[in-house]
Design a protein around this motif. Structure first.
Motif, PDB file in Angstrom:
ATOM      1  N   ALA A  48      48.108 -42.152   0.541  1.00 28.00           N
ATOM      2  CA  ALA A  48      47.290 -41.562   1.600  1.00 28.00           C
ATOM      3  C   ALA A  48      45.862 -41.348   1.119  1.00 28.00           C
ATOM      4  O   ALA A  48      44.894 -41.625   1.840  1.00 28.00           O
ATOM      5  CB  ALA A  48      47.899 -40.248   2.067  1.00 28.00           C
ATOM      6  N   ALA A  49      45.725 -40.883  -0.116  1.00 29.58           N
ATOM      7  CA  ALA A  49      44.389 -40.665  -0.674  1.00 29.58           C
ATOM      8  C   ALA A  49      43.653 -41.991  -0.857  1.00 29.58           C
ATOM      9  O   ALA A  49      42.436 -42.067  -0.644  1.00 29.58           O
ATOM     10  CB  ALA A  49      44.490 -39.916  -2.005  1.00 29.58           C
ATOM     11  N   ASN A  50      44.370 -43.040  -1.226  1.00 27.18           N
ATOM     12  CA  ASN A  50      43.743 -44.362  -1.357  1.00 27.18           C
ATOM     13  C   ASN A  50      43.246 -44.874  -0.009  1.00 27.18           C
ATOM     14  O   ASN A  50      42.176 -45.481   0.069  1.00 27.18           O
ATOM     15  CB  ASN A  50      44.705 -45.363  -1.987  1.00 27.18           C
ATOM     16  CG  ASN A  50      44.735 -45.269  -3.492  1.00 27.18           C
ATOM     17  OD1 ASN A  50      43.715 -45.011  -4.130  1.00 27.18           O
ATOM     18  ND2 ASN A  50      45.900 -45.466  -4.080  1.00 27.18           N
ATOM     19  N   LEU A  51      44.021 -44.642   1.054  1.00 26.76           N
ATOM     20  CA  LEU A  51      43.572 -45.024   2.396  1.00 26.76           C
ATOM     21  C   LEU A  51      42.315 -44.252   2.787  1.00 26.76           C
ATOM     22  O   LEU A  51      41.365 -44.821   3.334  1.00 26.76           O
ATOM     23  CB  LEU A  51      44.680 -44.773   3.423  1.00 26.76           C
ATOM     24  CG  LEU A  51      45.859 -45.740   3.401  1.00 26.76           C
ATOM     25  CD1 LEU A  51      46.932 -45.291   4.384  1.00 26.76           C
ATOM     26  CD2 LEU A  51      45.394 -47.139   3.748  1.00 26.76           C
ATOM     27  N   GLU A  52      42.317 -42.965   2.490  1.00 26.83           N
ATOM     28  CA  GLU A  52      41.142 -42.136   2.770  1.00 26.83           C
ATOM     29  C   GLU A  52      39.935 -42.642   1.982  1.00 26.83           C
ATOM     30  O   GLU A  52      38.824 -42.732   2.516  1.00 26.83           O
ATOM     31  CB  GLU A  52      41.450 -40.684   2.405  1.00 26.83           C
ATOM     32  CG  GLU A  52      40.338 -39.719   2.717  1.00 26.83           C
ATOM     33  CD  GLU A  52      40.675 -38.289   2.332  1.00 26.83           C
ATOM     34  OE1 GLU A  52      39.744 -37.464   2.357  1.00 26.83           O
ATOM     35  OE2 GLU A  52      41.838 -37.990   1.995  1.00 26.83           O
ATOM     36  N   LEU A  53      40.163 -43.001   0.723  1.00 27.47           N
ATOM     37  CA  LEU A  53      39.086 -43.525  -0.114  1.00 27.47           C
ATOM     38  C   LEU A  53      38.536 -44.830   0.458  1.00 27.47           C
ATOM     39  O   LEU A  53      37.314 -45.026   0.506  1.00 27.47           O
ATOM     40  CB  LEU A  53      39.589 -43.742  -1.542  1.00 27.47           C
ATOM     41  CG  LEU A  53      38.577 -44.282  -2.550  1.00 27.47           C
ATOM     42  CD1 LEU A  53      37.424 -43.314  -2.732  1.00 27.47           C
ATOM     43  CD2 LEU A  53      39.258 -44.560  -3.882  1.00 27.47           C
ATOM     44  N   ASN A  54      39.403 -45.697   0.923  1.00 24.07           N
ATOM     45  CA  ASN A  54      38.953 -46.959   1.521  1.00 24.07           C
ATOM     46  C   ASN A  54      38.114 -46.708   2.767  1.00 24.07           C
ATOM     47  O   ASN A  54      37.104 -47.393   2.990  1.00 24.07           O
ATOM     48  CB  ASN A  54      40.140 -47.861   1.845  1.00 24.07           C
ATOM     49  CG  ASN A  54      40.789 -48.421   0.596  1.00 24.07           C
ATOM     50  OD1 ASN A  54      40.155 -48.529  -0.446  1.00 24.07           O
ATOM     51  ND2 ASN A  54      42.054 -48.767   0.698  1.00 24.07           N
ATOM     52  N   ASN A  55      38.509 -45.726   3.583  1.00 20.14           N
ATOM     53  CA  ASN A  55      37.726 -45.383   4.772  1.00 20.14           C
ATOM     54  C   ASN A  55      36.350 -44.851   4.388  1.00 20.14           C
ATOM     55  O   ASN A  55      35.348 -45.195   5.017  1.00 20.14           O
ATOM     56  CB  ASN A  55      38.464 -44.361   5.637  1.00 20.14           C
ATOM     57  CG  ASN A  55      39.673 -44.945   6.312  1.00 20.14           C
ATOM     58  OD1 ASN A  55      39.736 -46.146   6.548  1.00 20.14           O
ATOM     59  ND2 ASN A  55      40.648 -44.112   6.615  1.00 20.14           N
ATOM     60  N   ILE A  56      36.315 -44.026   3.362  1.00 19.25           N
ATOM     61  CA  ILE A  56      35.038 -43.481   2.890  1.00 19.25           C
ATOM     62  C   ILE A  56      34.146 -44.606   2.365  1.00 19.25           C
ATOM     63  O   ILE A  56      32.942 -44.648   2.657  1.00 19.25           O
ATOM     64  CB  ILE A  56      35.271 -42.403   1.807  1.00 19.25           C
ATOM     65  CG1 ILE A  56      35.920 -41.168   2.435  1.00 19.25           C
ATOM     66  CG2 ILE A  56      33.967 -42.038   1.111  1.00 19.25           C
ATOM     67  CD1 ILE A  56      36.432 -40.159   1.438  1.00 19.25           C
ATOM     68  N   ILE A  57      34.732 -45.522   1.617  1.00 18.21           N
ATOM     69  CA  ILE A  57      33.961 -46.639   1.071  1.00 18.21           C
ATOM     70  C   ILE A  57      33.407 -47.504   2.204  1.00 18.21           C
ATOM     71  O   ILE A  57      32.253 -47.943   2.148  1.00 18.21           O
ATOM     72  CB  ILE A  57      34.817 -47.466   0.091  1.00 18.21           C
ATOM     73  CG1 ILE A  57      35.062 -46.657  -1.190  1.00 18.21           C
ATOM     74  CG2 ILE A  57      34.152 -48.801  -0.237  1.00 18.21           C
ATOM     75  CD1 ILE A  57      36.063 -47.282  -2.141  1.00 18.21           C
ATOM     76  N   ASP A  58      34.197 -47.728   3.250  1.00 16.74           N
ATOM     77  CA  ASP A  58      33.710 -48.492   4.407  1.00 16.74           C
ATOM     78  C   ASP A  58      32.523 -47.792   5.068  1.00 16.74           C
ATOM     79  O   ASP A  58      31.520 -48.432   5.390  1.00 16.74           O
ATOM     80  CB  ASP A  58      34.828 -48.704   5.430  1.00 16.74           C
ATOM     81  CG  ASP A  58      35.902 -49.662   4.946  1.00 16.74           C
ATOM     82  OD1 ASP A  58      35.639 -50.421   3.989  1.00 16.74           O
ATOM     83  OD2 ASP A  58      37.006 -49.644   5.521  1.00 16.74           O
ATOM     84  N   ARG A  59      32.639 -46.475   5.277  1.00 21.00           N
ATOM     85  CA  ARG A  59      31.529 -45.720   5.871  1.00 21.00           C
ATOM     86  C   ARG A  59      30.307 -45.742   4.974  1.00 21.00           C
ATOM     87  O   ARG A  59      29.168 -45.858   5.447  1.00 21.00           O
ATOM     88  CB  ARG A  59      31.949 -44.268   6.131  1.00 21.00           C
ATOM     89  CG  ARG A  59      32.932 -44.108   7.257  1.00 21.00           C
ATOM     90  CD  ARG A  59      33.103 -42.658   7.708  1.00 21.00           C
ATOM     91  NE  ARG A  59      32.782 -41.633   6.747  1.00 21.00           N
ATOM     92  CZ  ARG A  59      33.667 -40.842   6.142  1.00 21.00           C
ATOM     93  NH1 ARG A  59      34.948 -40.965   6.392  1.00 21.00           N
ATOM     94  NH2 ARG A  59      33.270 -39.913   5.294  1.00 21.00           N
ATOM     95  N   LEU A  60      30.549 -45.656   3.668  1.00 24.71           N
ATOM     96  CA  LEU A  60      29.452 -45.684   2.701  1.00 24.71           C
ATOM     97  C   LEU A  60      28.728 -47.020   2.749  1.00 24.71           C
ATOM     98  O   LEU A  60      27.494 -47.073   2.737  1.00 24.71           O
ATOM     99  CB  LEU A  60      30.011 -45.414   1.303  1.00 24.71           C
ATOM    100  CG  LEU A  60      29.028 -45.296   0.160  1.00 24.71           C
ATOM    101  CD1 LEU A  60      28.079 -44.140   0.382  1.00 24.71           C
ATOM    102  CD2 LEU A  60      29.775 -45.096  -1.146  1.00 24.71           C
TER     103      LEU A  60
END
Length: 89
Positions: A48-60
């Motif tokens: 779940a944290a990896n999915l959240e990290l991927n979303n953050i990286i996309d927004r970044l």
């Protein structure tokens, strides 16, 4: 403007999530071999944290591209002004 990229709120979020993932990985490694349910639960948290990290990286990446477009526009204008000022007269 380049400092804006480093100061994006997503950067801090990314660091926090990465630290949380590292903590969860350490927790998973510290669990005993026979604690399968606990290891599975921790792995689900890691996923779940990896999915959240991927979303953050996309927004970044989206935010960085917007700022880079602004930088490119400013650099183009700077070059135009510079070439006008350095013309032989």
């Amino acid at each position: 403007m380049k400092s804006e990229i480093r100061n994006l709120p997503e950067q801090a979020e990314k660091v926090n999530v990465q630290n949380r993932i590292d903590t969860l990985i350490t927790e998973k490694k510290s669990l005993g071999l026979f604690k399968i349910k606990e290891r599975t639960a921790v792995q689900e948290k890691i996923n779940a944290a990896n999915l959240e990290l991927n979303n953050i990286i996309d927004r970044l990446n989206i935010s960085e591209k917007k700022i880079e477009k602004q930088i490119a526009a400013h650099e183009e204008r700077i070059n135009t002004i510079d070439s006008e000022l350095t013309k032989p007269r």
